[in-house]
Design an enzyme around this catalytic site. Structure first.
Site, PDB file in Angstrom:
ATOM      1  CE  LYS A 246      -3.824   2.090   2.654  1.00 35.62           C
ATOM      2  NZ  LYS A 246      -4.706   1.898   3.845  1.00 35.62           N
TER       3      LYS A 246
ATOM      4  CB  SER B 146      -8.576   0.838   5.638  1.00 34.10           C
ATOM      5  OG  SER B 146      -9.212   2.075   5.788  1.00 34.10           O
TER       6      SER B 146
ATOM      7  CB  SER C 245      -7.832   3.842   2.827  1.00 34.10           C
ATOM      8  OG  SER C 245      -7.041   3.209   3.835  1.00 34.10           O
TER       9      SER C 245
END
Length: 453
Positions: free
Chosen positions: A79, A172, A148
């Site tokens: 990420k 997330s 996210s």
């Protein structure tokens, strides 16, 4: 060799160890899959094919030299709020357009020590908050992949990589995994270091893993865990998650509780039906399942979480706002403006409430191997303007307990539905055993429509 991208972590490790293919073969096939589908999905914010292939060749040399590594040769996505030395980390925000880390995050260094091949950086929502990035859901590009950790979930679902790393401050990891039909595992808080990762809320931020089965998630997570001096909340004494889940426990049906939190009224009809079907299937397989009710104090848990997240997030991002307010979204600016108005006594009261809730949840969980609850309202919403409702994960994130979501069916629009399985604090090994058992009984075998074409 044209189907190597379908392999999970353990299957790929086995094939590499047996010499049936090389890491370069595996990465090259993943890159072909990315070239075929990523123009529609856009899971990656940074990916250089030749650099990835060179890292794969290095992994092959290490294997030939007999060097050990729990993930030797396995391609992963990371990420884009997690620092990787020499690669841009843009946090989903133009405010970080020129940020180039000089040191990799602890979690990246652990991946490298285990021999994993960092394929690229995956898309994140802006500053790991609500404003979505460019990624689309592999099951239907008109739908959100969640957030996210949107790029990490989509990359695993689209078979770009067998595993990826994300983070969770509210929902997330669990929510995007549920929306994309993959495994999302958020370990107990403190087991994986957050050093070198964008700090949103030092109380709530946690690292998680995406994979396509529970055993793969356990392999990756076990390689990431361990005490880190550069993370003040890192735990120095805990029961390590085993790399190999004990198959004998597949014949020991678990004691489970179904929990319908205050958000249950928001659950879509097809998610409610799928939840009921999942319970029936697990009970038929021998699980002991009863309805559980959390203590009354949990009615205020979402407010406690919001106070902590907004207070700490505002102070983490205040300096950034002072320098780049015009580069931040209205949502982030609102978070900071509102969070800075929260008085310190209210914040400390919220921390005290969190401590009490963790204790009450521990007492509740002591009677069960795990809790079953929905991971989201239902299917991924048909929008790219937001990433969905995270509140089905809020209580578990607030209390820092381990949680994992399993794909459990398809909704009325043909997108995945999930089942969230929650364990007691630091009972990660038990949770993963239970989740593996549940995954075997649920038998979800579907892939996004274009994967097998």
């Amino acid at each position: 060799m044209g189907d190597l991208h379908h392999l999970g972590v353990k299957d790929a490790l086995r094939g590499l160890a047996e010499g049936r293919f090389t890491c370069e073969d595996l990465v090259r096939d993943c890159l072909v899959q990315i070239a075929r589908l990523d123009p529609k999905i856009e899971a990656w914010v940074w990916l250089k094919s030749e650099a990835a292939l060179e890292r794969a060749r290095a992994a092959d040399r290490h294997r030939q030299a007999g060097q050990p590594g729990a993930l030797l040769g396995i391609p992963v996505g990371v990420k884009d709020i997690i620092d990787v030395q020499g690669l841009p980390t843009r946090m989903g925000s133009p405010a970080f357009e020129d940020y180039l880390p000089t040191l990799s995050a602890r979690v990246v260094r652990r991946l490298e020590e285990a021999g994993a091949v960092m394929l690229g950086k995956t898309v994140t929502a802006e500053l790991a908050y609500y404003v979505p990035g460019k990624t689309r859901n592999p099951w239907n590009p008109a739908h959100t992949p969640g957030g996210s950790s949107s790029g990490s979930a989509a990359a695993v679902a689209a078979h770009f990589v067998p595993a990826a790393i994300g983070t969770q401050t509210n929902g997330s990891v669990i929510r995007p995994a549920a929306f994309c039909g993959v495994i999302g595992y958020k370990p107990s808080a403190g087991l994986i270091s957050r050093a070198g990762i964008l700090k949103f809320s030092h109380t709530l931020d946690q690292v998680g893993v995406f994979a396509r089965n529970v055993a793969d998630a356990a392999v990756v997570a076990s390689a990431l865990m361990g005490y880190a001096q550069d993370d003040p909340d890192s735990l120095s004494d805990f029961a390590q998650v085993p790399r190999e889940l004990d198959p004998r426990l597949l014949f020991h049906p678990p004691r489970l509780a179904t929990v319908r939190t205050s958000a249950w009224s928001l659950v879509d009809a097809d998610q409610q039906e799928n939840f009921s079907r999942s319970i029936v299937a697990l009970r038929r397989a021998g699980a002991s399942i009863e309805a559980g009710v959390l203590p009354d104090a949990f009615a205020g848990a979402h407010d406690v979480h919001r106070t902590i997240m907004h207070y700490e997030g505002a102070r983490a991002f205040a300096h950034l706002q002072q320098q780049h307010r015009d580069l931040l979204s209205a949502e982030i600016n609102r978070l900071i403006d509102e969070g800075l108005k929260i008085p310190e006594p209210a914040y400390h009261a919220a921390l005290e409430s969190r401590t009490r809730l963790r204790g009450e949840l521990g007492d509740f969980m002591h009677r069960y191997d795990a809790v079953l609850t929905p991971p989201a309202r239902g299917e991924a919403p048909a929008t790219l303007a937001h990433t969905g409702d995270p509140q089905f994960c809020t209580i578990w994130t607030l209390c820092g307990v381990p949680a994992i979501t399993l794909p459990s069916g398809l909704g009325e629009h043909g997108l995945p539905l999930g089942l969230q399985v929650v364990g007691g604090y630091l009972q990660d090994a038990r949770l993963l055993q239970v989740a593996q058992w549940c995954q075997g009984q649920l038998g979800f075998r579907h892939n996004p429509p274009e994967i097998n074409e």
